[in-house]
Design a protein around this motif. Sequence first.
Motif, PDB file in Angstrom:
ATOM      1  N   GLN A   2      16.251   9.453   0.805  1.00  0.00           N
ATOM      2  CA  GLN A   2      16.217  10.366   1.853  1.00  0.00           C
ATOM      3  C   GLN A   2      15.717  11.645   1.516  1.00  0.00           C
ATOM      4  OE1 GLN A   2      19.688   8.881   1.782  1.00  0.00           O
ATOM      5  NE2 GLN A   2      18.840   7.300   2.970  1.00  0.00           N
ATOM      6  N   ASP A   6      14.326  14.011   6.756  1.00  0.00           N
ATOM      7  CA  ASP A   6      14.808  12.829   7.516  1.00  0.00           C
ATOM      8  C   ASP A   6      16.002  13.080   8.427  1.00  0.00           C
ATOM      9  OD1 ASP A   6      12.758  11.223   6.184  1.00  0.00           O
ATOM     10  OD2 ASP A   6      13.978  10.589   4.433  1.00  0.00           O
ATOM     11  N   ARG A  74      15.363   5.268   8.038  1.00  0.00           N
ATOM     12  CA  ARG A  74      15.330   6.152   6.780  1.00  0.00           C
ATOM     13  C   ARG A  74      16.961   5.848   6.159  1.00  0.00           C
ATOM     14  NH1 ARG A  74      10.705   8.536   5.177  1.00  0.00           N
ATOM     15  NH2 ARG A  74       9.289   8.479   7.060  1.00  0.00           N
TER      16      ARG A  74
END
Length: 124
Positions: A2, A6, A74
């Motif tokens: 990440q 995100d 994500r």
Amino acid sequence: MQRNSDYLYIAATIAFTVYGQLILKWRVGKYGHVPDHLNEKLWFFVRLFTDPFVLSGIFAAFLASAAWMAAVSRFELSKAYPFMSLNFVVVLFLSSVLFSETVTLPKVLGMGLIVLGTVVSARG
């Protein structure tokens, strides 16, 4: 992996969800309670579903869903989902400011536990 950006998907999900809830509360409050009789109930919902603000709240729910799909693309669900509990915290605060709803000590303590749980879960 990440990126910090995100987390914007999660923030957008929260923002659109909270917006939708607050708008719906505001506008439904303007129209009053759901009537008991079927014909009146039908017209009540017709008025609601043709109200531009209500439509914006429904559209916000759509945008929240889109942002959520991006977020879970994500993040692991078990990492992203606890952040949704922040909706409760934001709604509690804003409902007291916008609608003069009562904030009690048990509500504040509950929100504190939610925030603590979210922090612990996000780090885990």
